[in-house]
Design a protein around this motif. Structure first.
Motif, PDB file in Angstrom:
ATOM      1  N   ASN A  66      -1.799   4.182  -0.412  1.00 25.32           N
ATOM      2  CA  ASN A  66      -0.799   5.177  -0.808  1.00 25.32           C
ATOM      3  C   ASN A  66      -1.483   6.504  -1.142  1.00 25.32           C
ATOM      4  O   ASN A  66      -2.422   6.532  -1.945  1.00 25.32           O
ATOM      5  CB  ASN A  66      -0.028   4.708  -2.050  1.00 25.32           C
ATOM      6  CG  ASN A  66       0.878   3.530  -1.768  1.00 25.32           C
ATOM      7  OD1 ASN A  66       1.406   3.392  -0.667  1.00 25.32           O
ATOM      8  ND2 ASN A  66       1.058   2.673  -2.756  1.00 25.32           N
TER       9      ASN A  66
ATOM     10  N   SER B  42       6.287   0.901  -2.029  1.00 26.08           N
ATOM     11  CA  SER B  42       4.964   0.688  -1.434  1.00 26.08           C
ATOM     12  C   SER B  42       4.013   0.022  -2.430  1.00 26.08           C
ATOM     13  O   SER B  42       3.184  -0.819  -2.050  1.00 26.08           O
ATOM     14  CB  SER B  42       4.380   2.016  -0.957  1.00 26.08           C
ATOM     15  OG  SER B  42       5.186   2.594   0.042  1.00 26.08           O
TER      16      SER B  42
ATOM     17  N   GLU C 192      -1.586   4.756  10.470  1.00 32.51           N
ATOM     18  CA  GLU C 192      -0.902   3.727   9.688  1.00 32.51           C
ATOM     19  C   GLU C 192      -1.768   3.135   8.576  1.00 32.51           C
ATOM     20  O   GLU C 192      -1.291   2.264   7.840  1.00 32.51           O
ATOM     21  CB  GLU C 192      -0.412   2.611  10.608  1.00 32.51           C
ATOM     22  CG  GLU C 192       0.716   3.042  11.530  1.00 32.51           C
ATOM     23  CD  GLU C 192       1.322   1.877  12.274  1.00 32.51           C
ATOM     24  OE1 GLU C 192       0.741   0.762  12.212  1.00 32.51           O
ATOM     25  OE2 GLU C 192       2.376   2.062  12.912  1.00 32.51           O
TER      26      GLU C 192
ATOM     27  N   ILE D 126      -0.082   5.689   3.735  1.00 36.13           N
ATOM     28  CA  ILE D 126       1.299   6.120   3.551  1.00 36.13           C
ATOM     29  C   ILE D 126       1.224   7.418   2.775  1.00 36.13           C
ATOM     30  O   ILE D 126       0.813   7.442   1.612  1.00 36.13           O
ATOM     31  CB  ILE D 126       2.126   5.067   2.791  1.00 36.13           C
ATOM     32  CG1 ILE D 126       2.434   3.891   3.724  1.00 36.13           C
ATOM     33  CG2 ILE D 126       3.417   5.667   2.262  1.00 36.13           C
ATOM     34  CD1 ILE D 126       3.324   2.824   3.109  1.00 36.13           C
TER      35      ILE D 126
ATOM     36  N   TYR E  52      -2.804  -0.714   4.049  1.00 40.41           N
ATOM     37  CA  TYR E  52      -2.553   0.717   3.885  1.00 40.41           C
ATOM     38  C   TYR E  52      -2.900   1.200   2.475  1.00 40.41           C
ATOM     39  O   TYR E  52      -2.953   0.428   1.511  1.00 40.41           O
ATOM     40  CB  TYR E  52      -1.121   1.088   4.250  1.00 40.41           C
ATOM     41  CG  TYR E  52      -0.043   0.545   3.332  1.00 40.41           C
ATOM     42  CD1 TYR E  52       0.155   1.049   2.058  1.00 40.41           C
ATOM     43  CD2 TYR E  52       0.820  -0.461   3.791  1.00 40.41           C
ATOM     44  CE1 TYR E  52       1.151   0.569   1.235  1.00 40.41           C
ATOM     45  CE2 TYR E  52       1.829  -0.945   2.961  1.00 40.41           C
ATOM     46  CZ  TYR E  52       1.990  -0.430   1.686  1.00 40.41           C
ATOM     47  OH  TYR E  52       2.989  -0.908   0.873  1.00 40.41           O
TER      48      TYR E  52
ATOM     49  N   ALA F 262       8.107   5.027   6.061  1.00 40.54           N
ATOM     50  CA  ALA F 262       7.256   6.053   5.437  1.00 40.54           C
ATOM     51  C   ALA F 262       6.901   7.138   6.443  1.00 40.54           C
ATOM     52  O   ALA F 262       6.900   8.335   6.100  1.00 40.54           O
ATOM     53  CB  ALA F 262       5.985   5.406   4.885  1.00 40.54           C
ATOM     54  N   ASP F 263       6.607   6.752   7.673  1.00 41.79           N
ATOM     55  CA  ASP F 263       6.284   7.743   8.705  1.00 41.79           C
ATOM     56  C   ASP F 263       7.497   8.622   9.005  1.00 41.79           C
ATOM     57  O   ASP F 263       7.369   9.839   9.184  1.00 41.79           O
ATOM     58  CB  ASP F 263       5.826   7.041   9.990  1.00 41.79           C
ATOM     59  CG  ASP F 263       4.368   6.626   9.923  1.00 41.79           C
ATOM     60  OD1 ASP F 263       3.663   7.055   8.982  1.00 41.79           O
ATOM     61  OD2 ASP F 263       3.921   5.860  10.791  1.00 41.79           O
TER      62      ASP F 263
ATOM     63  N   ASN G 197       8.158  -0.942   6.132  1.00 40.57           N
ATOM     64  CA  ASN G 197       7.846   0.084   5.141  1.00 40.57           C
ATOM     65  C   ASN G 197       6.994   1.199   5.744  1.00 40.57           C
ATOM     66  O   ASN G 197       7.198   2.388   5.460  1.00 40.57           O
ATOM     67  CB  ASN G 197       7.113  -0.542   3.953  1.00 40.57           C
ATOM     68  CG  ASN G 197       7.106   0.360   2.733  1.00 40.57           C
ATOM     69  OD1 ASN G 197       8.149   0.775   2.242  1.00 40.57           O
ATOM     70  ND2 ASN G 197       5.918   0.687   2.239  1.00 40.57           N
ATOM     71  N   LEU G 198       6.036   0.826   6.586  1.00 40.17           N
ATOM     72  CA  LEU G 198       5.191   1.823   7.245  1.00 40.17           C
ATOM     73  C   LEU G 198       6.021   2.718   8.167  1.00 40.17           C
ATOM     74  O   LEU G 198       5.843   3.936   8.189  1.00 40.17           O
ATOM     75  CB  LEU G 198       4.077   1.135   8.038  1.00 40.17           C
ATOM     76  CG  LEU G 198       2.892   0.608   7.229  1.00 40.17           C
ATOM     77  CD1 LEU G 198       2.020  -0.296   8.091  1.00 40.17           C
ATOM     78  CD2 LEU G 198       2.061   1.769   6.688  1.00 40.17           C
TER      79      LEU G 198
END
Length: 221
Positions: A132, A119, A166, A169, A130, A78-79, A74-75
């Motif tokens: 959001n 997320s 990281e 997000i 992380y 998202a990046d 997911n990270l």
């Protein structure tokens, strides 16, 4: 003879002007189509990856799955979406918006909204580290004052992302494209002003001057 010669010059100049003008139009259409095709290609690739991430998240409901892998994927996604948003912005700033560009942007905002929901679900199930950060901004014809404010917001968030990497997000979403699902989420979280930054579905920011303001909030979560 002189009159005839002048007429020839006039018609030659007119023909050349028409040809140059026509070539310019054709070149503009080609560039616009190439730009739209590139954005569409980026979107399809990201959509497929998002489907994979969504399936991984759905599998969480079945239990007995490695949260570390889900969080990592997911990270990374998202990046990728974040950096594609920067690329998309450059494409859009290079020329005026068209219906096709707006449509592609709307598709991306749907994808980003799904990323946000994903997320949230991962945070509920896997308790990752992380945070959001969702940035709601005006996309269609913002005023000069709002453009200026949004420019400050964007630069500050870029700096925050550079520092936290990281640990956050960062999801920029155009909030004025009449996306029904996004409107429901805006209502749920009380997003009634643009631009607004929502941190961890809890803290709202509508005025911002420096990265330290957000970094301070992040350090105290």
């Amino acid at each position: 003879m002189k009159m005839i010669s002048q007429k020839h010059v006039f018609w030659e100049a007119l023909i050349i002007t028409i040809c140059v003008f026509g070539i310019g139009i054709l070149l503009g259409v080609w560039v616009e189509n190439a730009r739209t095709d590139k954005i569409a290609e980026m979107y399809v690739s990201s959509e497929l990856e998002m489907l994979d991430v969504r399936l991984q998240t759905s599998i969480l409901d079945m239990g007995d799955i490695n949260c570390d892998n889900v969080v990592k994927e997911n990270l990374e996604f998202a990046d990728r979406i974040y950096f594609e948003a920067i690329t998309l912005s450059k494409y859009e700033n290079s020329n005026e918006l068209t219906d096709d560009i707006v449509l592609q942007h709307k598709k991306y905002d749907l994808l980003r909204t799904q990323l946000w929901l994903n997320s949230i679900k991962i945070k509920e199930r896997c308790n990752p580290d992380y945070v959001n950060i969702v940035y709601f901004y005006e996309y269609i014809d913002p005023s000069l004052d709002k453009k200026s404010r949004q420019g400050v917001f964007s630069k500050v968030l870029e700096d925050v992302k550079d520092v936290k990497n990281e640990e956050v997000i960062l999801i920029p979403i155009a909030a004025d494209l009449n996306i029904v699902s996004l409107e429901l989420l805006k209502s749920r979280y009380g997003i009634d002003e643009l631009p607004t930054i929502l941190i961890d579905e809890n803290v709202k920011i509508t005025n911002l001057n420096s990265p330290d303001e957000i970094l301070s909030i992040l350090d105290n979560l």
